[in-house]
Scaffold this active site. Structure first.
Site, PDB file in Angstrom:
ATOM      1  CD  GLU A 130      -2.884  -1.260   2.205  1.00  0.00           C
ATOM      2  OE1 GLU A 130      -4.039  -1.638   2.030  1.00  0.00           O
ATOM      3  OE2 GLU A 130      -2.393  -1.070   3.334  1.00  0.00           O
ATOM      4  CB  CYS A 143       3.020   7.164   3.600  1.00  0.00           C
ATOM      5  SG  CYS A 143       3.567   5.850   4.694  1.00  0.00           S
ATOM      6  CB  CYS A 150       7.774  -5.804   8.215  1.00  0.00           C
ATOM      7  SG  CYS A 150       9.213  -5.132   9.088  1.00  0.00           S
ATOM      8  CB  CYS A 154       7.006  -3.841  16.030  1.00  0.00           C
ATOM      9  SG  CYS A 154       8.663  -3.449  15.425  1.00  0.00           S
ATOM     10  CB  CYS A 157       3.629  -3.014  13.740  1.00  0.00           C
ATOM     11  SG  CYS A 157       3.658  -2.741  11.958  1.00  0.00           S
ATOM     12  N   GLY A 219       7.240  -2.358   5.766  1.00  0.00           N
ATOM     13  CA  GLY A 219       8.612  -2.834   5.675  1.00  0.00           C
ATOM     14  C   GLY A 219       9.620  -2.037   6.469  1.00  0.00           C
ATOM     15  CD  GLU A 220      13.830  -1.032   9.411  1.00  0.00           C
ATOM     16  OE1 GLU A 220      13.032  -0.672  10.284  1.00  0.00           O
ATOM     17  OE2 GLU A 220      14.652  -0.243   8.884  1.00  0.00           O
ATOM     18  CB  SER A 251      10.312   5.725   9.627  1.00  0.00           C
ATOM     19  OG  SER A 251      10.032   5.130  10.875  1.00  0.00           O
ATOM     20  CB  SER A 273      10.192   3.108  15.307  1.00  0.00           C
ATOM     21  OG  SER A 273       9.710   3.536  14.068  1.00  0.00           O
ATOM     22  CG  LEU A 274      13.099   5.778  21.499  1.00  0.00           C
ATOM     23  CD1 LEU A 274      14.443   5.245  21.064  1.00  0.00           C
ATOM     24  CD2 LEU A 274      13.267   7.173  22.117  1.00  0.00           C
ATOM     25  CG  ASN A 350      -3.655   4.244  13.924  1.00  0.00           C
ATOM     26  OD1 ASN A 350      -4.496   5.031  14.341  1.00  0.00           O
ATOM     27  ND2 ASN A 350      -2.653   4.610  13.152  1.00  0.00           N
ATOM     28  CB  CYS A 393       1.180   4.781  11.393  1.00  0.00           C
ATOM     29  SG  CYS A 393       1.750   6.334  10.850  1.00  0.00           S
TER      30      CYS A 393
HETATM   31  N1  SAH Z   1       9.610  -0.228   9.716  1.00  0.00           N
HETATM   32  C1  SAH Z   1       9.825   1.152   9.889  1.00  0.00           C
HETATM   33  C2  SAH Z   1       8.920   2.026   9.051  1.00  0.00           C
HETATM   34  C3  SAH Z   1       7.492   1.607   8.894  1.00  0.00           C
HETATM   35  S1  SAH Z   1       6.452   1.724  10.314  1.00  0.00           S
HETATM   36  C4  SAH Z   1       9.706   1.521  11.358  1.00  0.00           C
HETATM   37  O1  SAH Z   1       9.272   0.691  12.143  1.00  0.00           O
HETATM   38  O2  SAH Z   1      10.092   2.631  11.710  1.00  0.00           O
HETATM   39  C5  SAH Z   1       6.132   3.470  10.429  1.00  0.00           C
HETATM   40  C6  SAH Z   1       5.788   3.927  11.835  1.00  0.00           C
HETATM   41  O3  SAH Z   1       4.487   3.486  12.219  1.00  0.00           O
HETATM   42  C7  SAH Z   1       6.750   3.396  12.876  1.00  0.00           C
HETATM   43  O4  SAH Z   1       7.120   4.397  13.786  1.00  0.00           O
HETATM   44  C8  SAH Z   1       5.910   2.350  13.545  1.00  0.00           C
HETATM   45  O5  SAH Z   1       6.409   2.064  14.814  1.00  0.00           O
HETATM   46  C9  SAH Z   1       4.557   2.981  13.553  1.00  0.00           C
HETATM   47  N2  SAH Z   1       3.451   2.052  13.793  1.00  0.00           N
HETATM   48  C10 SAH Z   1       3.401   0.750  13.463  1.00  0.00           C
HETATM   49  N3  SAH Z   1       2.229   0.213  13.868  1.00  0.00           N
HETATM   50  C11 SAH Z   1       1.517   1.194  14.457  1.00  0.00           C
HETATM   51  C12 SAH Z   1       0.207   1.270  15.048  1.00  0.00           C
HETATM   52  N4  SAH Z   1      -0.597   0.221  15.089  1.00  0.00           N
HETATM   53  N5  SAH Z   1      -0.177   2.464  15.540  1.00  0.00           N
HETATM   54  C13 SAH Z   1       0.615   3.540  15.447  1.00  0.00           C
HETATM   55  N6  SAH Z   1       1.829   3.542  14.898  1.00  0.00           N
HETATM   56  C14 SAH Z   1       2.293   2.382  14.406  1.00  0.00           C
HETATM   57 FE1  SF4 Z   2       8.244  -3.725  10.662  1.00  0.00          FE
HETATM   58 FE2  SF4 Z   2       8.198  -1.130  11.315  1.00  0.00          FE
HETATM   59 FE3  SF4 Z   2       6.019  -2.717  11.683  1.00  0.00          FE
HETATM   60 FE4  SF4 Z   2       8.170  -3.019  13.212  1.00  0.00          FE
HETATM   61  S1  SF4 Z   2       6.839  -1.186  13.105  1.00  0.00           S
HETATM   62  S2  SF4 Z   2       6.972  -4.668  12.248  1.00  0.00           S
HETATM   63  S3  SF4 Z   2       9.818  -2.606  11.788  1.00  0.00           S
HETATM   64  S4  SF4 Z   2       6.930  -2.151   9.721  1.00  0.00           S
END
Ligand code: SAH
Ligand code: SF4
Length: 418
Positions: A130, A143, A150, A154, A157, A219-220, A251, A273-274, A350, A393
């Site tokens: 997407e 975006c 991925c 996490c 996610c 993806g990462e 990111s 992404s901390l 989300n 996101c």
């Molecule tokens: N993989 C990379 C980039 C894609 S994710 C990363 O993790 O940084 C983009 C952002 O969306 C990241 O900061 C991720 O932590 C955040 N994200 C993922 N799932 C989410 C959710 N359910 N609600 C809010 N933010 C989320």
């Molecule tokens: Fe992959 Fe980023 Fe989602 Fe973590 S937050 S699973 S690194 S897309």
């Protein structure tokens, strides 16, 4: 020694102790390759392969580059500065194909989401990723995705729950920007090309609809480093798509060895992404933390090439109710990033069907944000956009894993009650 990782997923994908899945590296490339996304060097090679003499390469590459990335040509016949013979030779061997659009949705707030179909493995279904466009008063942000799914997991996610992972090619990365400009009518019209645009950069004469790019889709990106680097360098090229590197943000969940390379080889803005201020919690939320713990990650941010007060690193922090949202966490967060030119982005969580977390209460987000703000950091709360079309996101999830009708309804209900 680190303790074995507790199983974090309930969908049967996760074994008890894994940090990452393995990507599938093979896919069936189209018989006729697309020129979209090739670097200048690769384009010159492609010309060489169809018999264009080397002495012409530079000029022909320049011309084709302009048609591809300034004018958005979709057919070789539009390339009127090229001889007819060359145009037909090109058409015989190559295409100008963009990723195929499987579906397009427009949200009530103007956000657009495209489901893109990409070639899959031999005998397998095509993959889908997407891509989301978010219009705002002073900018339009696209975006884009770097992988199908991925490899990381996490726990908060949705993308991480997808089983199948494949890296996108540079063409598929650039193709997302090209496709969005097609759909939005965002190419430079002929009457704006006199005198020809040179090195547009930030000085474009009209505001582009796609003015910013964030690599925050599926993806990462730092696990697909070379393709992301090559693709983003095409996107930033001042004689082409011309989205300046200050307007491109990548990111990462914290792939430390590739952070310095991102600065030197790509030079875009960095977001990290901390999400947690202790290794203990981050190990759980972002399992990659077991490989690259907080200290190493923060050192890499501190040393990010080109970092300054004008080019800050963004720390993303997803707000999870009663998990990471206490005021003590907020204070620890500002202590942790001390000395790093930083912005802090608080992201309301989300939810998705099956997710075990809840989004922090709005009041708590405000209090948290105040602590961060009082410590001298801009702390915008990223407002979820396009929730009615599931474009926010972490909700980017390919239709390769079809949602059940019930899940869809649940998601729609969530979008409506926000
Ligand atoms: N993989 C990379 C980039 C894609 S994710 C990363 O993790 O940084 C983009 C952002 O969306 C990241 O900061 C991720 O932590 C955040 N994200 C993922 N799932 C989410 C959710 N359910 N609600 C809010 N933010 C989320
Ligand atoms: Fe992959 Fe980023 Fe989602 Fe973590 S937050 S699973 S690194 S897309």
């Amino acid at each position: 020694m680190t303790a074995p990782l507790a199983a974090t997923h309930t969908d049967g994908v996760a074994s008890a102790s894994f940090v990452e899945k393995r990507p599938l590296e093979q896919y069936v490339a189209p018989a006729k390759p697309s020129l979209v996304g090739l670097s200048r060097g690769a384009l010159a090679e492609a010309l060489g392969a169809i018999g264009v003499p080397q002495r012409q390469h530079r000029m022909r590459v320049q011309q084709i580059w302009h048609w591809l990335y300034v004018r958005g040509a979709q057919e070789f016949d539009e390339m009127t500065t090229l001889a007819k013979d060359l145009r037909s030779a090109l058409a015989q061997h190559f295409t100008l194909a963009r990723p195929e659009i499987a579906a397009e949705q427009v949200s009530v707030d103007g956000t657009r989401k495209w489901l893109l179909r990409l070639p899959g493995e031999v005998d397998s279904r095509p993959h889908e990723v997407e891509c989301v466009y978010i219009p705002e008063a002073d900018r339009g942000t696209l975006c884009i995705s770097s992988q199908v799914g991925c490899t990381l997991n996490c726990t908060f996610c949705h993308t991480g729950t997808q089983r199948l992972v494949r890296n996108l090619t540079p063409g598929e990365i650039v193709g997302q920007v090209v496709m969005a400009r097609d759909r939005l009518g965002d190419w430079t019209p002929t009457n704006e090309l006199h005198p020809p645009l040179k090195g547009g950069g930030d000085h474009e004469r009209r505001t582009r609809l796609v003015s910013n790019v964030v690599m925050m889709g599926m993806g990462e990106p730092l696990y697909n480093f070379e393709a992301v680097r090559d693709g983003l360098n095409v996107v930033a090229d001042g004689d082409g798509l011309s989205i300046s590197k200050r307007r491109i943000t990548l990111s990462t969940s914290g792939v430390v060895p590739n952070i310095a390379r991102t600065g030197t080889e790509i030079g875009v803005m960095l977001a990290v992404s901390l999400h947690a201020v202790t290794d203990e919690l981050r190990n759980e939320l972002v399992p990659l933390n077991r490989k690259y713990p907080l200290r190493e990650l923060l050192d890499a941010c501190r040393d990010y090439p080109g970092i300054s007060n004008a080019r800050r690193v963004t720390f993303e922090y997803v707000m999870l109710k009663s998990i990471n949202d206490s005021l003590a966490d907020a204070k620890a967060l500002v202590r942790l990033v001390k000395g790093i030119p930083a912005k802090i982005n608080l992201i309301p969580f989300n939810p998705w069907p099956g997710s075990t977390y809840e989004c922090s209460d709005w009041e708590q987000i405000e209090k948290f944000s105040e602590v961060v703000f009082n410590a001298g950091y801009a702390s915008p709360v990223r407002t979820p956009r396009g929730r009615d079309i599931l474009a926010a996101c972490g909700q980017l999830k390919s239709a390769t894993e079809k949602l059940s009708a019930r899940e869809r309804l649940a998601l729609r209900a969530m979008a409506m009650t926000d």
